[in-house]
Design a protein around this motif. Structure first.
Motif, PDB file in Angstrom:
ATOM      1  N   LYS A   7      42.588  41.302  42.563  1.00  0.00           N
ATOM      2  CA  LYS A   7      41.680  40.279  43.095  1.00  0.00           C
ATOM      3  C   LYS A   7      41.302  39.264  42.017  1.00  0.00           C
ATOM      4  O   LYS A   7      41.275  38.054  42.262  1.00  0.00           O
ATOM      5  CB  LYS A   7      40.430  40.951  43.676  1.00  0.00           C
ATOM      6  N   GLU A   8      41.027  39.750  40.819  1.00  0.00           N
ATOM      7  CA  GLU A   8      40.662  38.842  39.724  1.00  0.00           C
ATOM      8  C   GLU A   8      41.836  37.926  39.366  1.00  0.00           C
ATOM      9  O   GLU A   8      41.648  36.717  39.162  1.00  0.00           O
ATOM     10  CB  GLU A   8      40.250  39.648  38.489  1.00  0.00           C
ATOM     11  N   ALA A   9      43.038  38.485  39.302  1.00  0.00           N
ATOM     12  CA  ALA A   9      44.226  37.685  39.002  1.00  0.00           C
ATOM     13  C   ALA A   9      44.443  36.628  40.083  1.00  0.00           C
ATOM     14  O   ALA A   9      44.755  35.476  39.786  1.00  0.00           O
ATOM     15  CB  ALA A   9      45.449  38.580  38.866  1.00  0.00           C
ATOM     16  N   ALA A  10      44.271  37.032  41.334  1.00  0.00           N
ATOM     17  CA  ALA A  10      44.441  36.093  42.445  1.00  0.00           C
ATOM     18  C   ALA A  10      43.439  34.943  42.337  1.00  0.00           C
ATOM     19  O   ALA A  10      43.811  33.768  42.516  1.00  0.00           O
ATOM     20  CB  ALA A  10      44.274  36.822  43.778  1.00  0.00           C
ATOM     21  N   ASP A  11      42.198  35.257  42.026  1.00  0.00           N
ATOM     22  CA  ASP A  11      41.177  34.216  41.881  1.00  0.00           C
ATOM     23  C   ASP A  11      41.525  33.261  40.738  1.00  0.00           C
ATOM     24  O   ASP A  11      41.365  32.045  40.860  1.00  0.00           O
ATOM     25  CB  ASP A  11      39.803  34.832  41.632  1.00  0.00           C
ATOM     26  N   LEU A  13      44.479  32.537  39.589  1.00  0.00           N
ATOM     27  CA  LEU A  13      45.680  31.770  39.906  1.00  0.00           C
ATOM     28  C   LEU A  13      45.526  30.894  41.148  1.00  0.00           C
ATOM     29  O   LEU A  13      46.413  30.108  41.472  1.00  0.00           O
ATOM     30  CB  LEU A  13      46.871  32.718  40.089  1.00  0.00           C
ATOM     31  N   GLY A  14      44.416  31.065  41.875  1.00  0.00           N
ATOM     32  CA  GLY A  14      44.188  30.256  43.072  1.00  0.00           C
ATOM     33  C   GLY A  14      45.072  30.646  44.239  1.00  0.00           C
ATOM     34  O   GLY A  14      45.469  29.789  45.028  1.00  0.00           O
ATOM     35  N   VAL A  15      45.388  31.941  44.338  1.00  0.00           N
ATOM     36  CA  VAL A  15      46.219  32.450  45.432  1.00  0.00           C
ATOM     37  C   VAL A  15      45.505  33.645  46.058  1.00  0.00           C
ATOM     38  O   VAL A  15      44.469  34.095  45.580  1.00  0.00           O
ATOM     39  CB  VAL A  15      47.626  32.857  44.946  1.00  0.00           C
ATOM     40  N   SER A  16      46.086  34.199  47.115  1.00  0.00           N
ATOM     41  CA  SER A  16      45.483  35.359  47.774  1.00  0.00           C
ATOM     42  C   SER A  16      45.858  36.651  47.061  1.00  0.00           C
ATOM     43  O   SER A  16      46.845  36.709  46.312  1.00  0.00           O
ATOM     44  CB  SER A  16      45.945  35.437  49.233  1.00  0.00           C
ATOM     45  N   ASP A  17      45.077  37.692  47.325  1.00  0.00           N
ATOM     46  CA  ASP A  17      45.387  39.028  46.796  1.00  0.00           C
ATOM     47  C   ASP A  17      46.781  39.453  47.238  1.00  0.00           C
ATOM     48  O   ASP A  17      47.544  40.032  46.452  1.00  0.00           O
ATOM     49  CB  ASP A  17      44.392  40.076  47.323  1.00  0.00           C
ATOM     50  N   ASP A  18      47.103  39.184  48.500  1.00  0.00           N
ATOM     51  CA  ASP A  18      48.411  39.576  49.032  1.00  0.00           C
ATOM     52  C   ASP A  18      49.552  38.899  48.283  1.00  0.00           C
ATOM     53  O   ASP A  18      50.602  39.503  48.074  1.00  0.00           O
ATOM     54  CB  ASP A  18      48.503  39.257  50.526  1.00  0.00           C
ATOM     55  N   THR A  19      49.354  37.661  47.881  1.00  0.00           N
ATOM     56  CA  THR A  19      50.393  36.961  47.128  1.00  0.00           C
ATOM     57  C   THR A  19      50.648  37.657  45.794  1.00  0.00           C
ATOM     58  O   THR A  19      51.794  37.889  45.410  1.00  0.00           O
ATOM     59  CB  THR A  19      50.005  35.490  46.906  1.00  0.00           C
ATOM     60  N   ARG A  21      50.026  40.772  45.108  1.00  0.00           N
ATOM     61  CA  ARG A  21      50.674  42.062  45.413  1.00  0.00           C
ATOM     62  C   ARG A  21      52.174  41.866  45.679  1.00  0.00           C
ATOM     63  O   ARG A  21      52.989  42.682  45.244  1.00  0.00           O
ATOM     64  CB  ARG A  21      50.005  42.724  46.614  1.00  0.00           C
ATOM     65  N   ARG A  22      52.543  40.812  46.388  1.00  0.00           N
ATOM     66  CA  ARG A  22      53.970  40.532  46.631  1.00  0.00           C
ATOM     67  C   ARG A  22      54.706  40.267  45.325  1.00  0.00           C
ATOM     68  O   ARG A  22      55.834  40.717  45.131  1.00  0.00           O
ATOM     69  CB  ARG A  22      54.132  39.339  47.588  1.00  0.00           C
ATOM     70  N   TRP A  23      54.078  39.524  44.406  1.00  0.00           N
ATOM     71  CA  TRP A  23      54.704  39.256  43.112  1.00  0.00           C
ATOM     72  C   TRP A  23      54.899  40.554  42.328  1.00  0.00           C
ATOM     73  O   TRP A  23      55.923  40.732  41.672  1.00  0.00           O
ATOM     74  CB  TRP A  23      53.881  38.268  42.312  1.00  0.00           C
ATOM     75  N   VAL A  24      53.912  41.455  42.407  1.00  0.00           N
ATOM     76  CA  VAL A  24      54.041  42.758  41.734  1.00  0.00           C
ATOM     77  C   VAL A  24      55.162  43.565  42.384  1.00  0.00           C
ATOM     78  O   VAL A  24      56.031  44.113  41.696  1.00  0.00           O
ATOM     79  CB  VAL A  24      52.696  43.525  41.769  1.00  0.00           C
ATOM     80  N   ASP A  25      55.164  43.623  43.718  1.00  0.00           N
ATOM     81  CA  ASP A  25      56.199  44.379  44.439  1.00  0.00           C
ATOM     82  C   ASP A  25      57.598  43.835  44.164  1.00  0.00           C
ATOM     83  O   ASP A  25      58.572  44.596  44.126  1.00  0.00           O
ATOM     84  CB  ASP A  25      55.927  44.373  45.948  1.00  0.00           C
ATOM     85  N   ALA A  26      57.710  42.516  43.971  1.00  0.00           N
ATOM     86  CA  ALA A  26      59.009  41.893  43.718  1.00  0.00           C
ATOM     87  C   ALA A  26      59.435  42.032  42.255  1.00  0.00           C
ATOM     88  O   ALA A  26      60.554  41.669  41.896  1.00  0.00           O
ATOM     89  CB  ALA A  26      58.964  40.416  44.104  1.00  0.00           C
ATOM     90  N   GLY A  27      58.535  42.542  41.415  1.00  0.00           N
ATOM     91  CA  GLY A  27      58.864  42.697  40.003  1.00  0.00           C
ATOM     92  C   GLY A  27      58.612  41.457  39.171  1.00  0.00           C
ATOM     93  O   GLY A  27      58.978  41.411  37.998  1.00  0.00           O
ATOM     94  N   ASP A  28      57.994  40.435  39.761  1.00  0.00           N
ATOM     95  CA  ASP A  28      57.682  39.218  39.009  1.00  0.00           C
ATOM     96  C   ASP A  28      56.552  39.452  38.009  1.00  0.00           C
ATOM     97  O   ASP A  28      56.506  38.816  36.962  1.00  0.00           O
ATOM     98  CB  ASP A  28      57.290  38.083  39.956  1.00  0.00           C
ATOM     99  N   LYS A  39      45.421  49.147  40.465  1.00  0.00           N
ATOM    100  CA  LYS A  39      46.423  48.341  39.787  1.00  0.00           C
ATOM    101  C   LYS A  39      45.747  47.245  38.972  1.00  0.00           C
ATOM    102  O   LYS A  39      44.824  46.580  39.450  1.00  0.00           O
ATOM    103  CB  LYS A  39      47.382  47.700  40.788  1.00  0.00           C
ATOM    104  N   VAL A  40      46.225  47.077  37.743  1.00  0.00           N
ATOM    105  CA  VAL A  40      45.735  46.017  36.865  1.00  0.00           C
ATOM    106  C   VAL A  40      46.921  45.306  36.236  1.00  0.00           C
ATOM    107  O   VAL A  40      48.009  45.873  36.091  1.00  0.00           O
ATOM    108  CB  VAL A  40      44.794  46.551  35.764  1.00  0.00           C
TER     109      VAL A  40
END
Length: 134
Positions: A7-11, A13-19, A21-28, A39-40
């Motif tokens: 949530k802190e990272a999303a805030d 970067l100006g994106v949603s939590d889900d975004t 999470r998708r970047w983490v799931d994709a390995g980005d 997860k941190v």
């Protein structure tokens, strides 16, 4: 080394939590688990990723200038009296406020909804950290 929850990272970067999470799931982005099993993200990795993927809005002015701090945005509010005006813009999710002459506002045609570029040329930039640490 700082770590940020999703949530802190999303805030930041100006994106949603889900975004995020998708970047983490994709390995980005790499995520680890903190002591509570959440997860941190490593702060240094997050900062490097933000720089690599940052895409500023194109500057429509076509003007070359020495100032490196240019923020393309939309005018959200203008308050004018006979001499001075306050112009507020939203630039990449950040509020930028400028005080200028009302004559300049008229000449530039600044009104809510106008596309504009805020240019900052300053020798002093103040950096603060949360928590009052010095």
């Amino acid at each position: 080394m700082p770590h940020y929850r999703i949530k802190e990272a999303a805030d930041l970067l100006g994106v949603s939590d889900d975004t995020v999470r998708r970047w983490v799931d994709a390995g980005d982005l790499d995520a680890a688990l903190d002591g509570s099993g959440r997860k941190v993200l490593d702060g240094a990795q997050l900062a490097a990723w933000a720089v690599r993927t940052a895409q500023a809005a194109p500057d429509p002015s076509g003007v070359a200038r020495s100032a490196r701090n240019r923020f393309v945005g939309i005018v959200t509010h203008v308050v004018s009296d006979t001499v001075m005006s306050q112009v507020e813009m939203l630039c990449g999710g950040q509020r930028v406020v400028s005080l200028m002459s009302t004559e300049a506002v008229r000449e530039l045609g600044l009104e809510p909804g106008s596309l504009a570029v805020a240019v900052v040329k300053a020798t002093t930039v103040i950096v603060e950290t949360p928590g009052g640490l010095a």
